[in-house]
Design a protein around this motif. Structure first.
Motif, PDB file in Angstrom:
ATOM      1  N   ASN A  41       0.837  -1.196   0.000  1.00 47.94           N
ATOM      2  CA  ASN A  41       0.000   0.000   0.000  1.00 47.94           C
ATOM      3  C   ASN A  41       0.866   1.238   0.000  1.00 47.94           C
ATOM      4  O   ASN A  41       1.823   1.328   0.779  1.00 47.94           O
ATOM      5  CB  ASN A  41      -0.840   0.071   1.288  1.00 47.94           C
ATOM      6  CG  ASN A  41      -2.066  -0.791   1.183  1.00 47.94           C
ATOM      7  OD1 ASN A  41      -2.540  -1.071   0.088  1.00 47.94           O
ATOM      8  ND2 ASN A  41      -2.571  -1.213   2.323  1.00 47.94           N
ATOM      9  N   GLY A  42       0.538   2.172  -0.860  1.00 42.30           N
ATOM     10  CA  GLY A  42       1.247   3.450  -0.843  1.00 42.30           C
ATOM     11  C   GLY A  42       2.544   3.452  -1.631  1.00 42.30           C
ATOM     12  O   GLY A  42       3.240   4.466  -1.688  1.00 42.30           O
ATOM     13  N   ALA A  43       2.886   2.350  -2.284  1.00 42.70           N
ATOM     14  CA  ALA A  43       4.137   2.285  -3.044  1.00 42.70           C
ATOM     15  C   ALA A  43       4.095   3.203  -4.269  1.00 42.70           C
ATOM     16  O   ALA A  43       5.139   3.628  -4.768  1.00 42.70           O
ATOM     17  CB  ALA A  43       4.420   0.858  -3.484  1.00 42.70           C
ATOM     18  N   GLY A  44       2.875   3.477  -4.747  1.00 45.05           N
ATOM     19  CA  GLY A  44       2.737   4.371  -5.899  1.00 45.05           C
ATOM     20  C   GLY A  44       2.182   3.688  -7.142  1.00 45.05           C
ATOM     21  O   GLY A  44       2.293   4.212  -8.247  1.00 45.05           O
ATOM     22  N   LYS A  45       1.543   2.543  -6.947  1.00 43.26           N
ATOM     23  CA  LYS A  45       1.043   1.783  -8.102  1.00 43.26           C
ATOM     24  C   LYS A  45      -0.092   2.524  -8.811  1.00 43.26           C
ATOM     25  O   LYS A  45      -0.085   2.669 -10.031  1.00 43.26           O
ATOM     26  CB  LYS A  45       0.566   0.389  -7.645  1.00 43.26           C
ATOM     27  CG  LYS A  45       1.632  -0.393  -6.895  1.00 43.26           C
ATOM     28  CD  LYS A  45       1.143  -1.742  -6.440  1.00 43.26           C
ATOM     29  CE  LYS A  45      -0.047  -1.712  -5.491  1.00 43.26           C
ATOM     30  NZ  LYS A  45       0.218  -1.068  -4.188  1.00 43.26           N
ATOM     31  N   SER A  46      -1.079   2.978  -8.027  1.00 42.82           N
ATOM     32  CA  SER A  46      -2.203   3.695  -8.647  1.00 42.82           C
ATOM     33  C   SER A  46      -1.718   4.979  -9.305  1.00 42.82           C
ATOM     34  O   SER A  46      -2.194   5.352 -10.385  1.00 42.82           O
ATOM     35  CB  SER A  46      -3.266   4.070  -7.605  1.00 42.82           C
ATOM     36  OG  SER A  46      -3.770   2.916  -7.000  1.00 42.82           O
ATOM     37  N   THR A  47      -0.785   5.634  -8.659  1.00 41.59           N
ATOM     38  CA  THR A  47      -0.223   6.871  -9.223  1.00 41.59           C
ATOM     39  C   THR A  47       0.419   6.595 -10.580  1.00 41.59           C
ATOM     40  O   THR A  47       0.270   7.379 -11.523  1.00 41.59           O
ATOM     41  CB  THR A  47       0.809   7.469  -8.238  1.00 41.59           C
ATOM     42  OG1 THR A  47       0.135   7.785  -7.015  1.00 41.59           O
ATOM     43  CG2 THR A  47       1.469   8.718  -8.799  1.00 41.59           C
ATOM     44  N   THR A  48       1.105   5.458 -10.689  1.00 48.90           N
ATOM     45  CA  THR A  48       1.734   5.095 -11.963  1.00 48.90           C
ATOM     46  C   THR A  48       0.676   4.955 -13.059  1.00 48.90           C
ATOM     47  O   THR A  48       0.828   5.496 -14.156  1.00 48.90           O
ATOM     48  CB  THR A  48       2.510   3.762 -11.809  1.00 48.90           C
ATOM     49  OG1 THR A  48       3.451   3.910 -10.751  1.00 48.90           O
ATOM     50  CG2 THR A  48       3.218   3.382 -13.089  1.00 48.90           C
TER      51      THR A  48
HETATM   52  P1  ATP Z   1      -2.777   1.533  -2.679  1.00 47.23           P
HETATM   53  O1  ATP Z   1      -2.705   0.104  -2.989  1.00 47.23           O
HETATM   54  O2  ATP Z   1      -2.963   1.829  -1.217  1.00 47.23           O
HETATM   55  O3  ATP Z   1      -3.672   2.331  -3.574  1.00 47.23           O
HETATM   56  P2  ATP Z   1      -0.581   2.491  -4.252  1.00 47.23           P
HETATM   57  O4  ATP Z   1       0.693   1.733  -4.371  1.00 47.23           O
HETATM   58  O5  ATP Z   1      -1.515   2.424  -5.385  1.00 47.23           O
HETATM   59  O6  ATP Z   1      -1.287   2.074  -2.933  1.00 47.23           O
HETATM   60  P3  ATP Z   1      -0.781   5.338  -4.505  1.00 47.23           P
HETATM   61  O7  ATP Z   1      -2.249   5.338  -4.328  1.00 47.23           O
HETATM   62  O8  ATP Z   1      -0.222   5.583  -5.847  1.00 47.23           O
HETATM   63  O9  ATP Z   1      -0.162   3.984  -3.954  1.00 47.23           O
HETATM   64  O10 ATP Z   1      -0.173   6.373  -3.476  1.00 47.23           O
HETATM   65  C1  ATP Z   1       1.223   6.604  -3.364  1.00 47.23           C
HETATM   66  C2  ATP Z   1       1.467   7.760  -2.416  1.00 47.23           C
HETATM   67  O11 ATP Z   1       0.930   8.949  -2.975  1.00 47.23           O
HETATM   68  C3  ATP Z   1       0.821   7.586  -1.040  1.00 47.23           C
HETATM   69  O12 ATP Z   1       1.722   8.049  -0.087  1.00 47.23           O
HETATM   70  C4  ATP Z   1      -0.393   8.494  -1.111  1.00 47.23           C
HETATM   71  O13 ATP Z   1      -0.693   9.026   0.140  1.00 47.23           O
HETATM   72  C5  ATP Z   1       0.057   9.587  -2.075  1.00 47.23           C
HETATM   73  N1  ATP Z   1      -1.085  10.133  -2.843  1.00 47.23           N
HETATM   74  C6  ATP Z   1      -1.917   9.423  -3.624  1.00 47.23           C
HETATM   75  N2  ATP Z   1      -2.839  10.237  -4.199  1.00 47.23           N
HETATM   76  C7  ATP Z   1      -2.586  11.482  -3.743  1.00 47.23           C
HETATM   77  C8  ATP Z   1      -3.184  12.769  -3.964  1.00 47.23           C
HETATM   78  N3  ATP Z   1      -4.236  12.909  -4.764  1.00 47.23           N
HETATM   79  N4  ATP Z   1      -2.659  13.824  -3.318  1.00 47.23           N
HETATM   80  C9  ATP Z   1      -1.579  13.687  -2.511  1.00 47.23           C
HETATM   81  N5  ATP Z   1      -0.967  12.509  -2.267  1.00 47.23           N
HETATM   82  C10 ATP Z   1      -1.444  11.413  -2.860  1.00 47.23           C
END
Ligand code: ATP
Length: 244
Positions: A41-48
């Motif tokens: 969780n939070g590694a940045g996958k969704s952001t990618t």
């Molecule tokens: P998960 O499985 O929990 O969704 P993830 O690997 O997909 O995790 P992300 O959702 O990409 O991770 O989030 C990565 C980091 O970016 C986290 O620290 C999160 O708090 C931060 N983050 C995500 N979206 C935003 C946003 N809209 N504004 C600020 N920070 C964000």
């Protein structure tokens, strides 16, 4: 085109001008493959995924370094709807179907970029993969979690994408439904040749359908390899496969 369908080169992503979330991330998705993107969780996958699909902008996020190439063309900085037109469709986490529309109306929404006359034919094609959806004539908001996930994937198919980005398709589904949804993902890849970049917490399931995988930690890729080699990797076994 030579080279992979999608190429992410050393990107940095910042939210709200200050929060650095991706720190030099690179990955490739070859044509016709399923590639898994794993990580805590939070590694940045969704952001990618959002960086690729252009959806970061809606959350005050920005690619501040590096580049994303699709079919050889640079796509970072391009509007999300243009990215859909180029052939990338993201199936969002939590499904995001339109609750007060029917299944068929939701499917038609997926075809918004199309002007050809084959939309009806493709709705039938989607129903052939997801026969249960044909029987559900009421509003999509009343569908079960699994059916909503299927509808979200069906809606992506309606856009005739070259690449589907899937964010946690197993989320909230029973083990039986997870199996069913992953069986369909594999089938779509085999039958239709659709390339898929798959973000999953369920690493075992993801690696069972993918040919290649990347493991992310704190905004970077820390490990990558064939799905088989990742399944055998001691760290992956301990951190990602243990609980499933
Ligand atoms: P998960 O499985 O929990 O969704 P993830 O690997 O997909 O995790 P992300 O959702 O990409 O991770 O989030 C990565 C980091 O970016 C986290 O620290 C999160 O708090 C931060 N983050 C995500 N979206 C935003 C946003 N809209 N504004 C600020 N920070 C964000």
């Amino acid at each position: 085109m030579t080279g992979p369908l999608l190429q992410v080169n050393n990107i940095e992503v910042v939210y709200n001008d200050v929060i650095l979330v991706l720190r030099g991330l690179s990955l490739e998705v070859p044509q016709g493959e399923i590639v898994a993107l794993l990580g805590a969780n939070g590694a940045g996958k969704s952001t990618t995924l959002k960086a690729i699909s252009g959806l970061l902008r809606t959350e005050e996020g920005e690619v501040t370094r590096g580049e994303i190439r699709f079919l050889g063309d640079r796509i970072n900085g391009i509007e999300a709807h243009d990215i859909v037109r180029r052939g990338i469709f993201q199936v969002m986490e939590g499904r995001r179907i339109v609750a007060d529309m029917t299944c068929q109306e939701n499917l038609r929404l997926g075809a918004f970029t199309r002007s050809d006359g084959a939309v009806k034919r493709d709705i039938d094609m989607v129903y052939s993969y997801f026969p249960r959806l044909r029987e559900r004539t009421g509003l999509a908001g009343y569908l079960s979690g699994g059916e909503q996930q299927m509808l979200a994937i069906g809606r992506a198919l309606m856009a005739q994408p070259k690449l589907i980005l899937m964010d946690e398709p197993s989320m909230g589904l029973s083990p039986l439904l997870v199996k069913e949804v992953f069986g369909i993902i594999r089938k779509l890849n085999r039958d239709l040749g659709i390339t898929i970049l798959l973000v999953e917490q369920n690493a075992r399931m993801a690696l069972s359908v993918a040919s290649y995988g990347y493991v992310m930690e704190q905004g970077k890729v820390v490990l990558d390899g064939t799905a088989a080699s990742l399944m055998d990797n001691e760290d992956v076994k301990e951190f990602y496969l243990g609980g499933h």
